[in-house]
Scaffold this motif. Structure first.
Motif, PDB file in Angstrom:
ATOM      1  N   HIS A  98       0.821  -1.217   0.000  1.00 33.61           N
ATOM      2  CA  HIS A  98       0.000   0.000   0.000  1.00 33.61           C
ATOM      3  C   HIS A  98       0.848   1.258   0.000  1.00 33.61           C
ATOM      4  O   HIS A  98       0.538   2.235  -0.704  1.00 33.61           O
ATOM      5  CB  HIS A  98      -0.901   0.008   1.240  1.00 33.61           C
ATOM      6  CG  HIS A  98      -1.974  -1.020   1.217  1.00 33.61           C
ATOM      7  ND1 HIS A  98      -2.605  -1.466   2.355  1.00 33.61           N
ATOM      8  CD2 HIS A  98      -2.537  -1.709   0.186  1.00 33.61           C
ATOM      9  CE1 HIS A  98      -3.510  -2.373   2.033  1.00 33.61           C
ATOM     10  NE2 HIS A  98      -3.477  -2.543   0.733  1.00 33.61           N
ATOM     11  N   LEU A  99       1.913   1.251   0.782  1.00 34.73           N
ATOM     12  CA  LEU A  99       2.727   2.459   0.940  1.00 34.73           C
ATOM     13  C   LEU A  99       3.848   2.549  -0.085  1.00 34.73           C
ATOM     14  O   LEU A  99       4.549   3.568  -0.156  1.00 34.73           O
ATOM     15  CB  LEU A  99       3.295   2.518   2.361  1.00 34.73           C
ATOM     16  CG  LEU A  99       2.215   2.546   3.461  1.00 34.73           C
ATOM     17  CD1 LEU A  99       2.844   2.520   4.849  1.00 34.73           C
ATOM     18  CD2 LEU A  99       1.305   3.766   3.314  1.00 34.73           C
ATOM     19  N   GLY A 100       4.015   1.514  -0.877  1.00 37.75           N
ATOM     20  CA  GLY A 100       4.994   1.555  -1.959  1.00 37.75           C
ATOM     21  C   GLY A 100       6.427   1.623  -1.493  1.00 37.75           C
ATOM     22  O   GLY A 100       7.276   2.228  -2.149  1.00 37.75           O
ATOM     23  N   LYS A 101       6.705   0.978  -0.363  1.00 34.85           N
ATOM     24  CA  LYS A 101       8.048   1.030   0.218  1.00 34.85           C
ATOM     25  C   LYS A 101       8.604  -0.378   0.417  1.00 34.85           C
ATOM     26  O   LYS A 101       7.884  -1.300   0.779  1.00 34.85           O
ATOM     27  CB  LYS A 101       8.008   1.739   1.578  1.00 34.85           C
ATOM     28  CG  LYS A 101       7.562   3.183   1.524  1.00 34.85           C
ATOM     29  CD  LYS A 101       8.620   4.092   0.944  1.00 34.85           C
ATOM     30  CE  LYS A 101       9.798   4.238   1.892  1.00 34.85           C
ATOM     31  NZ  LYS A 101      10.811   5.188   1.389  1.00 34.85           N
ATOM     32  N   ASP A 102       9.902  -0.516   0.180  1.00 33.10           N
ATOM     33  CA  ASP A 102      10.590  -1.770   0.501  1.00 33.10           C
ATOM     34  C   ASP A 102      11.021  -1.796   1.959  1.00 33.10           C
ATOM     35  O   ASP A 102      11.328  -2.857   2.503  1.00 33.10           O
ATOM     36  CB  ASP A 102      11.825  -1.942  -0.390  1.00 33.10           C
ATOM     37  CG  ASP A 102      11.461  -2.098  -1.858  1.00 33.10           C
ATOM     38  OD1 ASP A 102      10.418  -2.709  -2.136  1.00 33.10           O
ATOM     39  OD2 ASP A 102      12.220  -1.593  -2.707  1.00 33.10           O
ATOM     40  N   ARG A 103      11.054  -0.613   2.571  1.00 33.79           N
ATOM     41  CA  ARG A 103      11.461  -0.490   3.964  1.00 33.79           C
ATOM     42  C   ARG A 103      10.556   0.516   4.641  1.00 33.79           C
ATOM     43  O   ARG A 103      10.476   1.671   4.206  1.00 33.79           O
ATOM     44  CB  ARG A 103      12.925  -0.031   4.031  1.00 33.79           C
ATOM     45  CG  ARG A 103      13.567  -0.135   5.408  1.00 33.79           C
ATOM     46  CD  ARG A 103      14.974   0.423   5.366  1.00 33.79           C
ATOM     47  NE  ARG A 103      15.724   0.151   6.594  1.00 33.79           N
ATOM     48  CZ  ARG A 103      16.753   0.860   7.012  1.00 33.79           C
ATOM     49  NH1 ARG A 103      17.168   1.907   6.288  1.00 33.79           N
ATOM     50  NH2 ARG A 103      17.389   0.546   8.121  1.00 33.79           N
ATOM     51  N   LEU A 104       9.855   0.082   5.674  1.00 33.02           N
ATOM     52  CA  LEU A 104       8.947   0.966   6.387  1.00 33.02           C
ATOM     53  C   LEU A 104       9.677   1.644   7.543  1.00 33.02           C
ATOM     54  O   LEU A 104      10.553   1.050   8.163  1.00 33.02           O
ATOM     55  CB  LEU A 104       7.747   0.182   6.921  1.00 33.02           C
ATOM     56  CG  LEU A 104       6.800  -0.369   5.847  1.00 33.02           C
ATOM     57  CD1 LEU A 104       5.708  -1.213   6.490  1.00 33.02           C
ATOM     58  CD2 LEU A 104       6.187   0.768   5.028  1.00 33.02           C
ATOM     59  N   ASP A 105       9.275   2.887   7.816  1.00 36.09           N
ATOM     60  CA  ASP A 105       9.954   3.634   8.874  1.00 36.09           C
ATOM     61  C   ASP A 105       9.592   3.105  10.257  1.00 36.09           C
ATOM     62  O   ASP A 105      10.470   2.919  11.103  1.00 36.09           O
ATOM     63  CB  ASP A 105       9.605   5.120   8.766  1.00 36.09           C
ATOM     64  CG  ASP A 105      10.123   5.720   7.476  1.00 36.09           C
ATOM     65  OD1 ASP A 105      11.360   5.745   7.296  1.00 36.09           O
ATOM     66  OD2 ASP A 105       9.303   6.146   6.644  1.00 36.09           O
ATOM     67  N   LEU A 106       8.315   2.873  10.497  1.00 36.83           N
ATOM     68  CA  LEU A 106       7.877   2.453  11.826  1.00 36.83           C
ATOM     69  C   LEU A 106       6.654   1.561  11.701  1.00 36.83           C
ATOM     70  O   LEU A 106       5.695   1.903  10.993  1.00 36.83           O
ATOM     71  CB  LEU A 106       7.524   3.688  12.678  1.00 36.83           C
ATOM     72  CG  LEU A 106       6.802   3.449  14.013  1.00 36.83           C
ATOM     73  CD1 LEU A 106       7.655   2.623  14.960  1.00 36.83           C
ATOM     74  CD2 LEU A 106       6.420   4.787  14.654  1.00 36.83           C
ATOM     75  N   VAL A 107       6.684   0.423  12.383  1.00 38.61           N
ATOM     76  CA  VAL A 107       5.500  -0.428  12.525  1.00 38.61           C
ATOM     77  C   VAL A 107       5.327  -0.714  14.013  1.00 38.61           C
ATOM     78  O   VAL A 107       6.274  -1.109  14.690  1.00 38.61           O
ATOM     79  CB  VAL A 107       5.623  -1.748  11.741  1.00 38.61           C
ATOM     80  CG1 VAL A 107       4.308  -2.534  11.841  1.00 38.61           C
ATOM     81  CG2 VAL A 107       5.963  -1.489  10.272  1.00 38.61           C
ATOM     82  N   GLN A 108       4.103  -0.515  14.497  1.00 35.67           N
ATOM     83  CA  GLN A 108       3.824  -0.723  15.912  1.00 35.67           C
ATOM     84  C   GLN A 108       2.718  -1.765  16.096  1.00 35.67           C
ATOM     85  O   GLN A 108       1.834  -1.899  15.237  1.00 35.67           O
ATOM     86  CB  GLN A 108       3.392   0.593  16.570  1.00 35.67           C
ATOM     87  CG  GLN A 108       4.448   1.687  16.476  1.00 35.67           C
ATOM     88  CD  GLN A 108       4.087   2.898  17.312  1.00 35.67           C
ATOM     89  OE1 GLN A 108       4.455   2.979  18.468  1.00 35.67           O
ATOM     90  NE2 GLN A 108       3.368   3.829  16.727  1.00 35.67           N
ATOM     91  N   VAL A 109       2.756  -2.465  17.193  1.00 29.42           N
ATOM     92  CA  VAL A 109       1.678  -3.393  17.543  1.00 29.42           C
ATOM     93  C   VAL A 109       0.504  -2.561  18.053  1.00 29.42           C
ATOM     94  O   VAL A 109       0.612  -1.883  19.078  1.00 29.42           O
ATOM     95  CB  VAL A 109       2.120  -4.407  18.614  1.00 29.42           C
ATOM     96  CG1 VAL A 109       0.949  -5.308  19.002  1.00 29.42           C
ATOM     97  CG2 VAL A 109       3.293  -5.241  18.106  1.00 29.42           C
ATOM     98  N   HIS A 110      -0.589  -2.623  17.327  1.00 36.60           N
ATOM     99  CA  HIS A 110      -1.747  -1.785  17.601  1.00 36.60           C
ATOM    100  C   HIS A 110      -2.474  -2.290  18.851  1.00 36.60           C
ATOM    101  O   HIS A 110      -2.812  -3.471  18.955  1.00 36.60           O
ATOM    102  CB  HIS A 110      -2.688  -1.818  16.402  1.00 36.60           C
ATOM    103  CG  HIS A 110      -3.572  -0.631  16.274  1.00 36.60           C
ATOM    104  ND1 HIS A 110      -4.404  -0.441  15.196  1.00 36.60           N
ATOM    105  CD2 HIS A 110      -3.764   0.452  17.075  1.00 36.60           C
ATOM    106  CE1 HIS A 110      -5.058   0.696  15.334  1.00 36.60           C
ATOM    107  NE2 HIS A 110      -4.686   1.250  16.465  1.00 36.60           N
ATOM    108  N   ASN A 111      -2.717  -1.384  19.777  1.00 32.43           N
ATOM    109  CA  ASN A 111      -3.495  -1.685  20.982  1.00 32.43           C
ATOM    110  C   ASN A 111      -2.920  -2.837  21.798  1.00 32.43           C
ATOM    111  O   ASN A 111      -3.663  -3.579  22.443  1.00 32.43           O
ATOM    112  CB  ASN A 111      -4.955  -1.970  20.619  1.00 32.43           C
ATOM    113  CG  ASN A 111      -5.659  -0.768  20.028  1.00 32.43           C
ATOM    114  OD1 ASN A 111      -5.358   0.364  20.377  1.00 32.43           O
ATOM    115  ND2 ASN A 111      -6.581  -1.012  19.116  1.00 32.43           N
ATOM    116  N   LEU A 112      -1.604  -2.988  21.776  1.00 28.85           N
ATOM    117  CA  LEU A 112      -0.906  -3.977  22.620  1.00 28.85           C
ATOM    118  C   LEU A 112      -1.372  -5.409  22.352  1.00 28.85           C
ATOM    119  O   LEU A 112      -1.243  -6.283  23.213  1.00 28.85           O
ATOM    120  CB  LEU A 112      -1.114  -3.652  24.099  1.00 28.85           C
ATOM    121  CG  LEU A 112      -0.662  -2.265  24.572  1.00 28.85           C
ATOM    122  CD1 LEU A 112      -1.179  -1.986  25.983  1.00 28.85           C
ATOM    123  CD2 LEU A 112       0.854  -2.153  24.539  1.00 28.85           C
TER     124      LEU A 112
END
Length: 317
Positions: free
Chosen positions: A140-154
């Motif tokens: 979706h974001l068109g990136k091979d490397r994402l800046d930040l991914v977080q676990v949503h709502n723990l």
């Protein structure tokens, strides 16, 4: 001597200001945005970014997303970079990725997204489903490397954060973290902060919602964890409390020229905060929000005065 560049700058500032309704004025003085360092790396990011829940998400589900194109362009043209999204925000992630490609902004945005495939009412994530959701974010974001991914709502931290650790080790994700906007979940958030190698947390924080100041923000400073702030306006709660009241004249002491800047500058002044990501679907509000990352921030005495003012207002019904 006034140069042609100065004339263009002042003309642009006047045009931006004229496009804004009363009470939502953009401090278009040409100053660079204030930045904060990501504690784990030292990388600087602007203090104000853009979120994609709420109104952004609503417009992303519509047939006409031109307003969101203007918002993204206003973010980057105004000096911002951080865009916070999540697969659970409907079409926001995919639409934002498409618009950024159209505008040639993909590599100018700090993309922050999330993962959560735990079923409603459940407590376990299917690892394959989690990996597929993350892969969809890459597409979706068109990136091979994402800046930040977080676990949503723990959600299922052992499984989902474990996958993010692997992706970070592989170099596919630069930063990892967890999020929570639920006070009952703060003990779990604190546990994750104390025991996991987090680069970021995402939390709710506003001038009338200051619980994170007690433990979470000091712990983030001690553990060198970056903080993304969500809901700085309390969704619509603070706007309901403020109503049509005029901005106090003393707000100019810390360069707040609108209520949005007043509220955002309160949050930005806390040294633990890395970036605030209010959602909007209007370019004029995006520009106004960015104005909070320009000029002076309130000191502790001014922050106390700000709290006293807001706390004295009737609670939203």
């Amino acid at each position: 001597m006034t140069t042609r560049r100065d004339c263009l700058k002042f003309s642009l500032a006047a045009a931006m200001a004229a496009a804004l309704p009363p009470g939502r004025l953009f401090a278009a003085d040409g100053a660079s945005l204030l930045t904060r360092a990501i504690p784990s790396s030292g990388e600087q990011v602007p203090l104000v970014g853009l979120g994609s829940s709420a109104t952004f998400s609503q417009v992303a589900r519509s047939e006409d997303v031109s307003a969101l194109r203007d918002v993204l362009k206003a973010l980057v043209d105004g000096g911002g970079t951080v865009f916070d999204t999540a697969p659970s925000y409907g079409a926001s992630e995919e639409v934002a990725g498409d618009l950024a490609r159209e505008l040639g902004l993909t590599d100018k945005v700090f993309w922050a997204t999330k993962v959560n495939v735990v079923p409603r009412g459940g407590d376990k994530a299917d690892p394959a489903a989690a990996r597929e959701q993350i892969e969809a974010s890459f597409r979706h974001l068109g990136k091979d490397r994402l800046d930040l991914v977080q676990v949503h709502n723990l959600a299922d931290i052992p499984t989902q954060l474990g996958i993010l650790k692997e992706l970070k080790a592989e170099g596919r994700v630069r930063y990892i973290g967890v999020t929570s906007t639920s006070k009952p979940a703060y003990p779990q958030l604190i546990e994750a902060m104390e025991n996991e190698p987090l680069d970021f947390i995402g939390v709710d924080y506003a001038i009338d919602n200051r619980d994170v100041e007690e433990t979470i923000l000091p712990l983030a400073q001690a553990r060198r964890i970056g903080v993304l702030v969500y809901l700085p306006f309390g969704r619509t709660r603070l706007w309901s409390r403020i109503g049509d009241r005029p901005l106090p004249e003393w707000a100019a002491e810390f360069d707040a020229h609108s209520w949005a800047q007043f509220l955002l500058k309160f949050v930005a002044a806390h040294p633990a905060v890395t970036c605030i990501t209010p959602a909007t679907s209007k370019a004029r509000n995006m520009l106004d929000n960015l104005g909070a990352a320009r000029g002076r921030l309130p000191d502790e005495a001014q922050r106390r005065r700000m709290v006293e003012l807001i706390d004295a207002l009737p609670a939203a019904g």
